[in-house]
Design an enzyme around this catalytic site. Structure first.
Site, mmCIF file in Angstrom:
data_model
loop_
_atom_site.group_PDB
_atom_site.id
_atom_site.type_symbol
_atom_site.label_atom_id
_atom_site.label_comp_id
_atom_site.label_asym_id
_atom_site.label_seq_id
_atom_site.Cartn_x
_atom_site.Cartn_y
_atom_site.Cartn_z
ATOM 1 N N HIS A 461 -2.832 -34.606 15.798
ATOM 2 C CA HIS A 461 -1.979 -35.362 14.973
ATOM 3 C C HIS A 461 -2.501 -35.365 13.406
ATOM 4 O O HIS A 461 -3.642 -35.535 13.296
ATOM 5 C CB HIS A 461 -1.181 -36.576 15.405
ATOM 6 C CG HIS A 461 -1.981 -37.637 15.613
ATOM 7 N ND1 HIS A 461 -2.623 -38.603 14.572
ATOM 8 C CD2 HIS A 461 -2.575 -38.085 16.658
ATOM 9 C CE1 HIS A 461 -3.189 -39.410 15.004
ATOM 10 N NE2 HIS A 461 -3.380 -39.271 16.305
ATOM 11 N N CYS A 480 -6.218 -39.546 21.296
ATOM 12 C CA CYS A 480 -5.795 -38.337 20.556
ATOM 13 C C CYS A 480 -6.660 -37.978 19.503
ATOM 14 O O CYS A 480 -7.658 -38.692 19.012
ATOM 15 C CB CYS A 480 -4.359 -38.565 19.857
ATOM 16 S SG CYS A 480 -3.252 -38.816 21.238
#
Length: 579
Positions: A461, A480
């Site tokens: 992301h 992440c």
């Protein structure tokens, strides 16, 4: 001592074969009762040896794990001798021994395949008459077992990655028919080509192999003196070991051999500074030419440690499928780098910095999945562990915290409690409601996230804190992976779709909108999260990185256990799912 006694001695010491054979052939020609008990033909001797799953000539005599393959190999030769039969080929034997002796070029240990033991006994083995079938079968199968062990280790790796908590795609390479390949190579006298056929098919493997060969030829570590820096060495400073620093940078490839000698000027000159910057870049450090403790430690890292890092990287490459093509996205976790390419031969590879999970608390997992969709202006569904540990304490002290951070609560299950703050806290703790952060400047996912469903619930992301990409060490996330150039990655993903209508303008509009927009990919893109502390770039320069998750240590321990040097349980790489 009779023949049986000598045989028992050979079981304990493989190198005693020449003595055993000398005494055997020096014995009286009259057959004894023990001699007449030998198998009458080579096939029977081979079958008995395979059934016993022990070969005294090997350092690891128990070949239970290889017995089935060994049986298949000899079945393809009508259960007759492969190497020492009547049609014996010295060329085949020489090629086999050369392969085993050269195992180090692939980051493997020739001693694991008894290269020296078999070579030392070769001439004696070649002098065995065809009537001494038991001795012939023993050497013949020993060479076959050693070759089977080597080819399997070269193709699949020595360690099962699942033992280190790697997911199933790792180590799931299609099995090669080793007996068929070996028999075909023997028949065609092409055994020397077998390693090239079985090694990983990645350019990175070949690059690491070349660097490994160069490092093995490097000056002995005894020629290196420790570089001592009691305080920071800054540009212009003086230091008594500048000449040694200059030579170290040349030896490490950070300075050309003909670089002007900065030591002659008795100060830390621009030439040496550039060499230190190059070295820092290659080792994942901030390239500021300032020699502090971490740079000093890397400069003093032994040659053996660097060789080990390369060998571990080559082992991990053996766990990957051979059919990796493109388009594809690869993240090397300890390098804090992402690469995206249309094919392995692509000359225009997208490369960018990334931020990964914090060591050792929130490790980004290794994985091999397919990207199915991406979301522009995404919500951040806050994981419960983050809500409980980080957000609830702030909420206790400030009831307006959620509103100030654009966080909203979404009902998951019916609640019997009233609408007091106590009931809200209780609903959050019990999971009756979940929290999510609205799209916008405060959202840590930034303007786009890339989804490849996985059990760890991690993804790629954008980020709302790009300043962290200026750090040399970038393990700051909850698991992440944050990407430095999300727009470029979105362009790579969407322009690789069939009949795509996405261009840079459309992507920029989607990333500046106010509504969440999901784009499903017609053609999923493979995503590989990998872990390698050594990497060779497109310019064939080697880079070494910190073992931030201690996975090198775990793999080294696993390899030691295989070699019999360790007895404790294998370490495992634990992961934490979150954003």
């Amino acid at each position: 001592m009779n023949t049986t006694g000598l045989k028992k001695l050979s079981i304990n010491v493989g190198l005693m074969l020449p003595v055993v054979l000398f005494l055997f052939f020096s014995a009286q020609p009259t057959a004894t009762a023990e001699e007449t008990s030998y198998p009458l033909d080579a096939g029977t001797a081979i079958a008995a040896l395979i059934a016993g799953k022990q070969n005294a000539l090997l350092t690891r005599p128990d070949f239970s794990n290889d017995a089935e393959l060994l049986g298949n190999l000899y079945q393809k030769n009508n259960n007759q001798l492969l190497w020492l039969g009547e049609k014996r080929s010295k060329a085949n034997i020489d090629q086999a021994l050369a392969i085993l002796g050269n195992a180090g070029s692939d980051g493997l240990n020739p001693n694991d395949y008894d290269a020296d033991v078999l070579k030392a006994n070769l001439q004696m083995a070649l002098s065995i008459p065809q009537t001494a079938v038991k001795e012939l079968a023993e050497f013949d199968t020993a060479l076959s077992i050693a070759l089977l062990r080597f080819t399997n280790d070269l193709h699949h790796g020595r360690v099962n990655p699942q033992q280190l908590s790697y997911p199933t795609p790792f180590g799931s390479k299609t099995s090669a028919d080793m007996p068929a390949l070996i028999k075909q190579a023997l028949d065609n006298l092409t055994l020397s080509a077998l390693p090239q056929q079985l090694q990983p098919k990645f350019k990175q493997y070949e690059q690491l192999k070349r660097v490994l060969a160069a490092y093995r030829k490097a000056p002995a570590e005894s020629e290196y003196q420790a570089l001592v820096f009691p305080k920071l060495l800054r540009p212009g400073d003086s230091h008594p070991q500048l000449a040694a620093l200059h030579q170290r940078l040349i030896a490490l490839g950070a300075l050309p051999e003909r670089a002007p000698d900065g030591a002659a000027e008795k100060s830390y000159t621009p030439t040496l500074q550039e060499g230190v910057k190059t070295f820092q870049r290659e080792n994942g450090l901030k390239a500021d030419a300032i020699i502090g403790q971490e740079t000093a430690d890397r400069l003093n890292q032994s040659l053996g440690q660097k060789i080990l890092q390369i060998e571990l990287a080559m082992e991990r490459l053996r766990w990957l499928p051979d059919d990796i093509a493109g388009p594809m996205i690869i993240v090397n976790i300890p390098a804090f780098q992402l690469w995206a390419f249309n094919s392995p031969e692509d000359t225009d590879i997208l490369n960018m910095k990334v931020i990964v999970g914090k060591a050792l608390k929130n490790q980004t997992p290794v994985l091999f999945e397919e990207m199915k969709y991406l979301e522009f202006m995404p919500y951040w569904n806050i994981p419960k562990n983050i809500m409980d540990k980080e957000i609830l304490p702030k909420l206790y002290n400030d009831f307006s915290y959620l509103q100030s951070q654009d966080i909203e609560l979404v009902q998951r299950y019916a609640s019997d409690s009233a609408g007091s703050w106590d009931s809200v806290f209780d609903d959050i703790r019990r999971g009756r409601v979940r929290a999510r952060q609205k799209p916008g400047k405060k959202n840590p996912l930034g303007k786009v996230k890339f989804i490849f469903p996985n059990k760890e619930d991690v993804y790629l992301h954008d980020t709302s804190t790009p300043s962290l990409f200026s750090r040399s060490r970038r393990d700051f996330s909850h698991g992440c992976v944050r990407v430095a150039e999300a727009e470029k990655l979105a362009e790579f993903v969407l322009t690789n779709q069939p009949e795509s209508t996405w261009d840079v303008t459309a992507i920029q509009e989607a990333m500046s909108g106010s509504k969440t927009r999901r784009v499903t990919l017609k053609k999923p893109i493979p995503v590989l999260f990998f872990y390698s502390t050594s990497f060779v770039d497109r310019d064939n320069r080697i880079h070494f990185y910190r073992d931030i998750y201690e996975q090198d240590a775990a793999l080294e321990k696993a390899l030691g256990k295989i070699s019999g040097s360790g007895s404790s349980e294998l370490l495992t790489a634990k992961t934490t799912s979150s954003s």
